[in-house]
Motif scaffolding. Structure first.
Motif, PDB file in Angstrom:
ATOM      1  N   ILE A   5       0.856  -1.189   0.000  1.00 37.55           N
ATOM      2  CA  ILE A   5       0.000   0.000   0.000  1.00 37.55           C
ATOM      3  C   ILE A   5       0.888   1.234   0.000  1.00 37.55           C
ATOM      4  O   ILE A   5       1.881   1.300   0.726  1.00 37.55           O
ATOM      5  CB  ILE A   5      -0.909   0.031   1.249  1.00 37.55           C
ATOM      6  N   ALA A   6       0.533   2.200  -0.820  1.00 37.19           N
ATOM      7  CA  ALA A   6       1.226   3.485  -0.846  1.00 37.19           C
ATOM      8  C   ALA A   6       0.145   4.564  -1.005  1.00 37.19           C
ATOM      9  O   ALA A   6      -1.049   4.247  -1.098  1.00 37.19           O
ATOM     10  CB  ALA A   6       2.234   3.535  -1.993  1.00 37.19           C
ATOM     11  N   GLY A  33       3.986   7.498  -2.262  1.00 35.58           N
ATOM     12  CA  GLY A  33       4.874   7.549  -1.102  1.00 35.58           C
ATOM     13  C   GLY A  33       4.162   7.105   0.152  1.00 35.58           C
ATOM     14  O   GLY A  33       3.108   6.464   0.109  1.00 35.58           O
ATOM     15  N   THR A  34       4.742   7.493   1.268  1.00 38.91           N
ATOM     16  CA  THR A  34       4.158   7.189   2.563  1.00 38.91           C
ATOM     17  C   THR A  34       2.971   8.124   2.797  1.00 38.91           C
ATOM     18  O   THR A  34       2.800   9.125   2.088  1.00 38.91           O
ATOM     19  CB  THR A  34       5.190   7.396   3.684  1.00 38.91           C
ATOM     20  N   LEU A  35       2.188   7.822   3.815  1.00 35.62           N
ATOM     21  CA  LEU A  35       1.052   8.675   4.135  1.00 35.62           C
ATOM     22  C   LEU A  35       1.501  10.104   4.494  1.00 35.62           C
ATOM     23  O   LEU A  35       0.930  11.065   3.972  1.00 35.62           O
ATOM     24  CB  LEU A  35       0.220   8.052   5.255  1.00 35.62           C
ATOM     25  N   PRO A  36       2.541  10.299   5.326  1.00 36.43           N
ATOM     26  CA  PRO A  36       2.988  11.674   5.601  1.00 36.43           C
ATOM     27  C   PRO A  36       3.465  12.413   4.339  1.00 36.43           C
ATOM     28  O   PRO A  36       3.211  13.606   4.191  1.00 36.43           O
ATOM     29  CB  PRO A  36       4.127  11.502   6.603  1.00 36.43           C
ATOM     30  N   GLN A  37       4.116  11.707   3.432  1.00 37.12           N
ATOM     31  CA  GLN A  37       4.559  12.347   2.187  1.00 37.12           C
ATOM     32  C   GLN A  37       3.357  12.793   1.365  1.00 37.12           C
ATOM     33  O   GLN A  37       3.323  13.909   0.847  1.00 37.12           O
ATOM     34  CB  GLN A  37       5.418  11.379   1.374  1.00 37.12           C
ATOM     35  N   ALA A  38       2.373  11.924   1.224  1.00 33.84           N
ATOM     36  CA  ALA A  38       1.184  12.249   0.419  1.00 33.84           C
ATOM     37  C   ALA A  38       0.390  13.382   1.059  1.00 33.84           C
ATOM     38  O   ALA A  38      -0.117  14.256   0.357  1.00 33.84           O
ATOM     39  CB  ALA A  38       0.314  11.008   0.248  1.00 33.84           C
ATOM     40  N   ARG A  39       0.286  13.370   2.387  1.00 35.89           N
ATOM     41  CA  ARG A  39      -0.435  14.457   3.064  1.00 35.89           C
ATOM     42  C   ARG A  39       0.262  15.796   2.833  1.00 35.89           C
ATOM     43  O   ARG A  39      -0.384  16.813   2.616  1.00 35.89           O
ATOM     44  CB  ARG A  39      -0.554  14.167   4.552  1.00 35.89           C
ATOM     45  N   MET A  40       1.592  15.777   2.896  1.00 34.40           N
ATOM     46  CA  MET A  40       2.333  17.021   2.670  1.00 34.40           C
ATOM     47  C   MET A  40       2.140  17.498   1.234  1.00 34.40           C
ATOM     48  O   MET A  40       1.945  18.684   0.980  1.00 34.40           O
ATOM     49  CB  MET A  40       3.817  16.818   2.976  1.00 34.40           C
ATOM     50  N   ARG A  41       2.165  16.585   0.296  1.00 32.91           N
ATOM     51  CA  ARG A  41       2.003  16.920  -1.128  1.00 32.91           C
ATOM     52  C   ARG A  41       0.596  17.456  -1.413  1.00 32.91           C
ATOM     53  O   ARG A  41       0.421  18.401  -2.170  1.00 32.91           O
ATOM     54  CB  ARG A  41       2.283  15.679  -1.974  1.00 32.91           C
ATOM     55  N   LEU A  48      -5.003   9.709  -1.823  1.00 36.15           N
ATOM     56  CA  LEU A  48      -5.539   8.425  -2.280  1.00 36.15           C
ATOM     57  C   LEU A  48      -4.710   7.276  -1.727  1.00 36.15           C
ATOM     58  O   LEU A  48      -3.480   7.331  -1.733  1.00 36.15           O
ATOM     59  CB  LEU A  48      -5.511   8.349  -3.812  1.00 36.15           C
ATOM     60  N   LYS A  49      -5.403   6.252  -1.272  1.00 38.94           N
ATOM     61  CA  LYS A  49      -4.754   5.012  -0.842  1.00 38.94           C
ATOM     62  C   LYS A  49      -4.693   4.115  -2.073  1.00 38.94           C
ATOM     63  O   LYS A  49      -5.711   3.926  -2.764  1.00 38.94           O
ATOM     64  CB  LYS A  49      -5.584   4.363   0.267  1.00 38.94           C
ATOM     65  N   VAL A  50      -3.499   3.597  -2.368  1.00 35.86           N
ATOM     66  CA  VAL A  50      -3.275   2.879  -3.619  1.00 35.86           C
ATOM     67  C   VAL A  50      -2.624   1.522  -3.346  1.00 35.86           C
ATOM     68  O   VAL A  50      -1.691   1.427  -2.543  1.00 35.86           O
ATOM     69  CB  VAL A  50      -2.345   3.712  -4.542  1.00 35.86           C
ATOM     70  N   LEU A  51      -3.109   0.493  -4.001  1.00 36.54           N
ATOM     71  CA  LEU A  51      -2.476  -0.826  -3.956  1.00 36.54           C
ATOM     72  C   LEU A  51      -1.491  -0.906  -5.111  1.00 36.54           C
ATOM     73  O   LEU A  51      -1.862  -0.671  -6.266  1.00 36.54           O
ATOM     74  CB  LEU A  51      -3.513  -1.940  -4.094  1.00 36.54           C
TER      75      LEU A  51
END
Length: 150
Positions: A5-6, A33-41, A48-51
Motif C-alpha cells: 500500500i502506498a 509515497g508514505t502517508l505523511p509524504q502524500a499528506r504534505m504533497r 488516495l490510498k493505492v495498492l
C-alpha cells in the motif's frame, strides 16, 4: 516482491472519474509515497490510498533506485520505461520531512541537498523515506481516499 500500500497526494479535490489511466497521461510517472509524504504533497487536497501490485512486476529485483530530482522526471521515466522497468524507488528529499528539519537544513544549499549521496542525506534528515514511481499504470489500483485526520 510483495504487493504493498502506498499513497498519492492530489492538490485539490479528486475529480469524480479520476484514474491513473495510461502511461501517456503520466509522462513523469505515478509518484507514490508514505502517508505523511502524500499528506504534505496534497495539502488540503485529497490523499488516495493505492495498492501497488508489485507481485506482477516483470522486471528484475530489486527495484531500481534513482536519485530524487527537483525538476522534471519526464526524461528519467522515458529512459527507464524504454529499458522495460515498471517501478522505481528513490529517497524522497522533499515530502514527508518535518518543517523543523527543513529549517535546520537551510544552511545547506539546494544543490548540495539534491546531489549528496542518500546515505549522507539520511544523516542530515533521518525522517526521509523512500517513495516510488510507477511506470506501468496497470500495476496500481486506487483503493479509495484516505480518511482525513481528526
Amino acid at each position: 516482491m510483495e504487493d504493498f500500500i502506498a499513497y498519492h497526494g492530489l492538490q485539490g479535490r479528486r475529480p469524480k472519474d479520476f484514474s491513473f489511466g495510461c502511461r501517456k497521461s503520466h509522462p513523469e510517472g505515478i509518484h507514490l509515497g508514505t502517508l505523511p509524504q502524500a499528506r504534505m504533497r496534497a495539502g488540503s487536497g485529497t490523499v488516495l490510498k493505492v495498492l501497488v501490485r508489485a507481485s506482477a512486476l516483470s522486471q528484475h529485483r530489486p527495484v531500481p533506485r534513482v536519485k530524487d530530482r527537483d525538476d522534471s522526471w519526464r526524461n528519467v521515466v522515458k529512459r527507464r520505461a524504454a529499458l522495460g522497468q515498471q517501478l522505481l524507488t528513490y529517497l524522497n528529499r522533499h515530502e514527508g520531512i518535518p518543517g523543523e528539519r527543513v529549517m535546520a537544513m537551510t544552511a545547506l544549499s539546494k544543490y548540495k541537498i539534491l546531489t549528496m549521496p542518500d546515505r549522507q542525506f539520511r544523516k542530515v534528515a533521518p525522517e526521509a523515506e523512500d517513495s516510488w514511481i510507477v511506470l506501468d499504470p496497470d500495476l496500481v489500483r486506487i483503493i479509495g481516499p484516505e480518511r482525513k485526520r481528526r
